[in-house]
Design an enzyme around this catalytic site. Structure first.
Site, PDB file in Angstrom:
ATOM      1  N   HIS A   1      -7.247  -4.328  -0.844  1.00  0.00           N
ATOM      2  CA  HIS A   1      -6.626  -5.621  -1.125  1.00  0.00           C
ATOM      3  C   HIS A   1      -7.284  -6.300  -2.329  1.00  0.00           C
ATOM      4  O   HIS A   1      -7.034  -7.468  -2.592  1.00  0.00           O
ATOM      5  CB  HIS A   1      -6.746  -6.556   0.076  1.00  0.00           C
ATOM      6  CG  HIS A   1      -6.274  -5.964   1.364  1.00  0.00           C
ATOM      7  ND1 HIS A   1      -7.127  -5.340   2.252  1.00  0.00           N
ATOM      8  CD2 HIS A   1      -5.034  -5.878   1.902  1.00  0.00           C
ATOM      9  CE1 HIS A   1      -6.421  -4.916   3.295  1.00  0.00           C
ATOM     10  NE2 HIS A   1      -5.164  -5.222   3.098  1.00  0.00           N
TER      11      HIS A   1
ATOM     12  N   HIS B   1       0.825  -1.212   0.000  1.00  0.00           N
ATOM     13  CA  HIS B   1       0.000   0.000   0.000  1.00  0.00           C
ATOM     14  C   HIS B   1       0.861   1.265   0.000  1.00  0.00           C
ATOM     15  O   HIS B   1       0.369   2.345   0.333  1.00  0.00           O
ATOM     16  CB  HIS B   1      -0.917   0.009   1.222  1.00  0.00           C
ATOM     17  CG  HIS B   1      -1.780  -1.188   1.354  1.00  0.00           C
ATOM     18  ND1 HIS B   1      -2.634  -1.598   0.356  1.00  0.00           N
ATOM     19  CD2 HIS B   1      -1.910  -2.091   2.368  1.00  0.00           C
ATOM     20  CE1 HIS B   1      -3.273  -2.707   0.755  1.00  0.00           C
ATOM     21  NE2 HIS B   1      -2.844  -3.018   1.962  1.00  0.00           N
TER      22      HIS B   1
END
Length: 330
Positions: free
Chosen positions: A218, A56
């Site tokens: 995700h 991320h």
């Protein structure tokens, strides 16, 4: 799978080595896998610790430094850091005023940070935890019970980071973090999937003319799949979902975030649609962010996060930061 890696099971270790080599303002503990500011904790200052699965970037390691986090705990790609890792980071940055854990609402993160906080308390470290759960797309998902924590995490780290540099105590920092979270909402859209190195294949499939509405960071499914649409329409859909959950008015902080594989020019096209919609609803963009702030590897797409500002929240947006990836509010 084409990726600039050495081996799928070495991505995090190699990335941490790169972070250490690139940023002398940071200290990377490769053995226990956490990142802190160089120079150790600041005596008497509340320390901020966050973390989560890697993939991320720049969240969270890119936000370690003056004005934001004191430590970040990166797990393996899309995998929560473990309690011992979080505990080690927490103890490493405790300056005697307590530690605030900023936790995105994903089941693994919640459980592991909770366990680490309990272990830290046993060792005499005061810990408060704040849960970020700003995503309006779905109530429950593959990864979480309740709403997912997404873009508001950046807002919390920035605004609370400024407050702790000015001397806010642990209770005040936790209350401010909860206020920022409560006043923020997000909605994400994916144009493509992404490939976790250990998996070696995309996490889901989208046809060339499909998009995932309300996707998680995700690659978790969103509300629905729909046809590819103009950026203006996508911005409208996201903002209407946010507005239905938290009516927007007054001054706002807006982030149009890239998921990792979207060119900046396209994010500005999206932002133009966001600005048009907000202006049409009498909402003023007081501060804005456009770029990659919380990504999902190489996923193409965007997430939009809006925070309803108050005078108290606006000033910290402009406070200086010294981090590898500073989010600036002006």
């Amino acid at each position: 799978m084409k990726k600039l890696i050495n081996a799928p099971d070495e991505v995090l270790v190699d990335a941490l080595a790169g972070v250490a080599a690139a940023h002398p303002s940071l200290v990377v503990n490769a053995e226990e896998r956490y990142i802190t500011r160089a120079g150790g904790p600041t005596p008497g200052k509340v320390s901020l610790v966050s973390g989560g699965g890697s993939g991320h970037e720049p969240l969270h390691g890119g936000y370690v430094g003056y004005g934001m986090l004191d430590a970040a705990c990166p797990g393996e790609v899309f995998t929560s850091p473990v309690p011992d890792q979080i505990l080690a980071a927490t103890k490493a940055v405790d300056g005697g005023a307590g530690v605030l854990h900023i936790v995105k609402n994903y089941t693994g993160d919640v459980l592991n940070f909770q366990m680490a906080a309990e272990l830290a308390a046993d060792d005499g470290v005061r810990v408060e935890s704040v849960l970020v759960n700003d995503d309006v797309a779905v109530e429950n998902s593959t990864w979480t019970a309740g709403r997912r924590g997404t873009g508001a995490t950046v807002f919390v780290e920035k605004i609370v980071g400024a407050a702790t540099e000015r001397g806010a105590d642990l209770a005040a920092a936790a209350a401010l973090a909860r206020e920022v979270n409560d006043r923020s909402r997000s909605f994400g859209v994916a144009l493509t999937s992404c490939t976790v190195p250990a998996a070696g294949k995309p996490g889901f499939e989208l046809a060339d003319d499909e998009i995932e509405l309300g996707v998680g960071i995700h690659g978790e499914p969103g509300r629905a799949r729909g046809p590819l649409a103009p950026a203006r329409d996508i911005a409208t859909l996201a903002l209407e979902a946010i507005h239905a959950d938290l009516p927007l008015s007054g001054d706002v902080l807006v982030m149009v975030n890239g998921m990792g594989g979207t060119p900046l020019i396209e994010l500005y096209v999206v932002f133009a649609g966001v600005a048009e919609w907000l202006a049409g609803h009498g909402v003023t963009i007081a501060r804005s962010l456009v770029g990659n702030y919380i990504t999902s590897l190489e996923m193409a797409g965007t997430s939009i996060t809006v925070c309803r500002l108050t005078p108290t929240l606006t000033q910290p947006c402009d406070s200086s930061v010294e981090t590898p990836a500073p989010p600036c509010g002006r």
